[in-house]
Design a protein around this motif. Sequence first.
Motif, PDB file in Angstrom:
ATOM      1  N   PRO A   1      70.844  70.161 -13.042  1.00  0.00           N
ATOM      2  CA  PRO A   1      71.450  69.773 -14.320  1.00  0.00           C
ATOM      3  C   PRO A   1      70.519  68.995 -15.248  1.00  0.00           C
ATOM      4  CG  PRO A   1      72.871  69.140 -12.483  1.00  0.00           C
ATOM      5  CD  PRO A   1      71.625  69.699 -11.895  1.00  0.00           C
ATOM      6  N   ASP A   2      69.635  68.161 -14.694  1.00  0.00           N
ATOM      7  CA  ASP A   2      68.720  67.399 -15.550  1.00  0.00           C
ATOM      8  C   ASP A   2      67.712  68.317 -16.239  1.00  0.00           C
ATOM      9  OD1 ASP A   2      70.036  65.107 -14.776  1.00  0.00           O
ATOM     10  OD2 ASP A   2      68.464  64.456 -13.373  1.00  0.00           O
TER      11      ASP A   2
ATOM     12  N   ALA B   1      69.631  70.316 -18.927  1.00  0.00           N
ATOM     13  CA  ALA B   1      69.898  69.478 -20.104  1.00  0.00           C
ATOM     14  C   ALA B   1      68.634  69.282 -20.921  1.00  0.00           C
ATOM     15  CB  ALA B   1      70.463  68.118 -19.659  1.00  0.00           C
ATOM     16  N   TYR B   2      67.506  69.095 -20.255  1.00  0.00           N
ATOM     17  CA  TYR B   2      66.226  68.913 -20.952  1.00  0.00           C
ATOM     18  C   TYR B   2      65.876  70.169 -21.757  1.00  0.00           C
ATOM     19  CZ  TYR B   2      61.209  68.368 -21.630  1.00  0.00           C
ATOM     20  OH  TYR B   2      59.957  68.288 -22.183  1.00  0.00           O
TER      21      TYR B   2
ATOM     22  N   ALA C   1      68.120  70.715 -24.758  1.00  0.00           N
ATOM     23  CA  ALA C   1      67.923  69.758 -25.851  1.00  0.00           C
ATOM     24  C   ALA C   1      66.931  70.279 -26.891  1.00  0.00           C
ATOM     25  CB  ALA C   1      67.439  68.418 -25.296  1.00  0.00           C
TER      26      ALA C   1
END
Length: 136
Positions: A51-52, A55-56, A59
């Motif tokens: 997930p990180d 999300a990165y 973005a």
Amino acid sequence: MAHIRITSYGTGHNDAPTAPDPVVVDTTSLHNPPDDPAVRATLTQLTGRHPDVAAYVLATPGAHHLIDTARRLVEQRIVDGEQHIDVHVHCYGGRHRSVAIAELLAADLSVLDDYVHTHHRHINQPILPTRTPAER
């Protein structure tokens, strides 16, 4: 019912998947963890399934538009009666950007009453050396 096969891969591995007339999604313009010193240590060893990392990548301005465009292209092929649709999602290394976008696109397409299969061709390959801006 259409069968949708989404394949993520890295062009740096020089063995791109083949299929007749795939929908091609180029994610090379999106933020890439190995290229960013601010996140390199924390995100590079993860993959686009984390997930990180997702999300990165998301973005990046234009990331959602890229997914929306690919979804519309696939939906149009379904409307046109295609039964087997290949979607090739690529970046350079095949571990971060392409994987994240392929997973998100698969989630979007899974709401259709169709079979969606995702394959990450290079997700377990070693991280490729960072390219210079001239090589990108």
